[in-house]
Motif scaffolding. Structure first.
Motif, PDB file in Angstrom:
ATOM      1  N   PHE A 170     -10.657   8.619   0.749  1.00 39.08           N
ATOM      2  CA  PHE A 170     -11.737   9.025   1.644  1.00 39.08           C
ATOM      3  C   PHE A 170     -11.334  10.286   2.405  1.00 39.08           C
ATOM      4  O   PHE A 170     -12.173  11.112   2.728  1.00 39.08           O
ATOM      5  N   PRO A 185     -12.970   5.506  -2.298  1.00 39.67           N
ATOM      6  CA  PRO A 185     -14.431   5.571  -2.435  1.00 39.67           C
ATOM      7  C   PRO A 185     -14.849   5.198  -3.859  1.00 39.67           C
ATOM      8  O   PRO A 185     -14.156   5.537  -4.814  1.00 39.67           O
ATOM      9  N   GLN A 206     -19.946   6.972  -4.241  1.00 44.12           N
ATOM     10  CA  GLN A 206     -19.551   7.542  -2.941  1.00 44.12           C
ATOM     11  C   GLN A 206     -18.841   8.889  -3.123  1.00 44.12           C
ATOM     12  O   GLN A 206     -19.096   9.841  -2.388  1.00 44.12           O
ATOM     13  N   LYS A 266     -25.937   1.518 -10.387  1.00 49.41           N
ATOM     14  CA  LYS A 266     -26.245   0.081 -10.459  1.00 49.41           C
ATOM     15  C   LYS A 266     -25.957  -0.676  -9.156  1.00 49.41           C
ATOM     16  O   LYS A 266     -25.192  -0.206  -8.303  1.00 49.41           O
ATOM     17  N   THR A 267     -26.542  -1.842  -9.062  1.00 51.44           N
ATOM     18  CA  THR A 267     -26.358  -2.726  -7.908  1.00 51.44           C
ATOM     19  C   THR A 267     -24.879  -3.057  -7.745  1.00 51.44           C
ATOM     20  O   THR A 267     -24.190  -3.320  -8.729  1.00 51.44           O
ATOM     21  N   SER A 287     -22.587  -0.979  -6.614  1.00 51.68           N
ATOM     22  CA  SER A 287     -21.709   0.183  -6.820  1.00 51.68           C
ATOM     23  C   SER A 287     -21.341   0.895  -5.503  1.00 51.68           C
ATOM     24  O   SER A 287     -20.600   1.871  -5.520  1.00 51.68           O
ATOM     25  N   THR A 320     -24.809   1.900  -0.334  1.00 54.65           N
ATOM     26  CA  THR A 320     -25.052   1.914   1.117  1.00 54.65           C
ATOM     27  C   THR A 320     -24.099   2.868   1.849  1.00 54.65           C
ATOM     28  O   THR A 320     -24.539   3.738   2.601  1.00 54.65           O
ATOM     29  N   ALA A 321     -22.804   2.694   1.615  1.00 59.64           N
ATOM     30  CA  ALA A 321     -21.843   3.572   2.311  1.00 59.64           C
ATOM     31  C   ALA A 321     -21.977   5.021   1.851  1.00 59.64           C
ATOM     32  O   ALA A 321     -21.595   5.933   2.592  1.00 59.64           O
TER      33      ALA A 321
HETATM   34  P1  ADP Z   1     -25.328  -1.191  -3.827  1.00 61.34           P
HETATM   35  O1  ADP Z   1     -26.209  -0.743  -2.710  1.00 61.34           O
HETATM   36  O2  ADP Z   1     -25.002  -0.081  -4.772  1.00 61.34           O
HETATM   37  O3  ADP Z   1     -25.884  -2.387  -4.537  1.00 61.34           O
HETATM   38  P2  ADP Z   1     -23.522  -1.949  -1.707  1.00 61.34           P
HETATM   39  O4  ADP Z   1     -23.540  -0.696  -0.934  1.00 61.34           O
HETATM   40  O5  ADP Z   1     -24.323  -3.081  -1.189  1.00 61.34           O
HETATM   41  O6  ADP Z   1     -23.938  -1.659  -3.226  1.00 61.34           O
HETATM   42  O7  ADP Z   1     -21.979  -2.379  -1.879  1.00 61.34           O
HETATM   43  C1  ADP Z   1     -21.598  -3.512  -2.640  1.00 61.34           C
HETATM   44  C2  ADP Z   1     -20.352  -4.140  -2.031  1.00 61.34           C
HETATM   45  O8  ADP Z   1     -19.229  -3.274  -2.203  1.00 61.34           O
HETATM   46  C3  ADP Z   1     -20.441  -4.436  -0.556  1.00 61.34           C
HETATM   47  O9  ADP Z   1     -19.910  -5.699  -0.288  1.00 61.34           O
HETATM   48  C4  ADP Z   1     -19.599  -3.347   0.086  1.00 61.34           C
HETATM   49  O10 ADP Z   1     -19.023  -3.786   1.303  1.00 61.34           O
HETATM   50  C5  ADP Z   1     -18.543  -3.102  -0.970  1.00 61.34           C
HETATM   51  N1  ADP Z   1     -18.003  -1.711  -0.952  1.00 61.34           N
HETATM   52  C6  ADP Z   1     -18.705  -0.566  -0.800  1.00 61.34           C
HETATM   53  N2  ADP Z   1     -17.915   0.514  -0.876  1.00 61.34           N
HETATM   54  C7  ADP Z   1     -16.665   0.061  -1.082  1.00 61.34           C
HETATM   55  C8  ADP Z   1     -15.364   0.698  -1.246  1.00 61.34           C
HETATM   56  N3  ADP Z   1     -15.251   2.022  -1.217  1.00 61.34           N
HETATM   57  N4  ADP Z   1     -14.289  -0.084  -1.440  1.00 61.34           N
HETATM   58  C9  ADP Z   1     -14.427  -1.426  -1.469  1.00 61.34           C
HETATM   59  N5  ADP Z   1     -15.584  -2.098  -1.333  1.00 61.34           N
HETATM   60  C10 ADP Z   1     -16.701  -1.363  -1.142  1.00 61.34           C
END
Ligand code: ADP
Ligand code: MG
Length: 209
Positions: A4, A25, A29, A47-48, A50, A53-54
């Motif tokens: 990151f 990341p 990301q 895909k879901t 992945s 959100t972050a």
């Molecule tokens: P999407 O929106 O693509 O379906 P999410 O953003 O909900 O995915 O993330 C899926 C899961 O992965 C969540 O539980 C989140 O906390 C976790 N996550 C997201 N980014 C990372 C990361 N860089 N390292 C580890 N876990 C992560």
């Protein structure tokens, strides 16, 4: 391995991400964050699960001006549960920058949300119906909305929210950054993006990875 740290993020945001236990990341990301930090419009297919959100919560927390009293970013989600989840993720990532997120969704007292909107809020996350209701009633001021995220766009359209999403977009300032996230890209989504986004960068992560 990519860190990151290489994404040129504020030390306060790096510390919050580290505390979430994210060491590296995810691919989406790595690809989205640098583009979003440049305030470019983005169309993302990934895909879901992945980590989408972050990929938008991190740049939003980085870009919003803490001093500004009006909300600067709007994230639209198809469900109440997702609105709450995204709001929590934003609060976690923005913790040390003291970024305030607020979730707005239906089947919950309007008056309480109206009261909450009187407090300083940087990022509003909500479902289309209730967000539109607040904008139309004047309880959500969108005059400073610089960032719009349409999350889970495929779900949003499956649930019949296209018309409300378009009504909201038309009420937002023209000068803004728009990001659209989806697990799948249909013609309707592509049309929506070409209608409301400017020279959007397209990021598609292969589902077969
Ligand atoms: P999407 O929106 O693509 O379906 P999410 O953003 O909900 O995915 O993330 C899926 C899961 O992965 C969540 O539980 C989140 O906390 C976790 N996550 C997201 N980014 C990372 C990361 N860089 N390292 C580890 N876990 C992560
Ligand atoms: Mg998601």
């Amino acid at each position: 391995m990519v860190h990151f740290k290489e994404l040129k993020l504020d030390e306060k945001i790096l510390r919050a991400i580290e505390q979430l236990g994210y060491t590296e990341p995810t691919e989406v990301q790595q690809r989205v964050i640098p583009v979003a930090l440049q305030k470019q419009d983005i169309l993302v297919k990934s895909k879901t699960g992945s980590g989408k959100t972050a990929s938008f919560a991190t740049p939003l927390c980085e870009l919003v001006d803490w001093e500004e009293n009006k909300p600067q970013a709007l994230v639209l989600t198809p469900t109440r549960e997702l609105a709450v989840q995204v709001q929590e993720d934003i609060t976690n990532i923005g913790r040390y920058k003291r970024i305030k997120g607020l979730a707005l969704y239906g089947k919950s007292p309007f008056a309480r949300q109206k009261l909450a909107l009187k407090q300083k809020t940087h990022i509003v996350v909500g479902t289309p119906g209730r967000v539109l209701d607040h904008i139309e009633k004047g309880t959500l001021d969108v005059s400073k909305m610089e960032y719009l995220v349409i999350d889970e766009a495929d779900e949003m359209l499956n649930m019949g929210f296209l018309e409300q999403v378009e009504s909201i977009i038309k009420l937002l300032p023209k000068e803004r950054t728009t990001m659209l996230f989806s697990a799948t890209l249909s013609d309707v989504i592509k049309k929506l993006s070409s209608k409301y986004m400017k020279q959007a960068v397209s990021i598609e992560i292969d589902a077969a990875e």
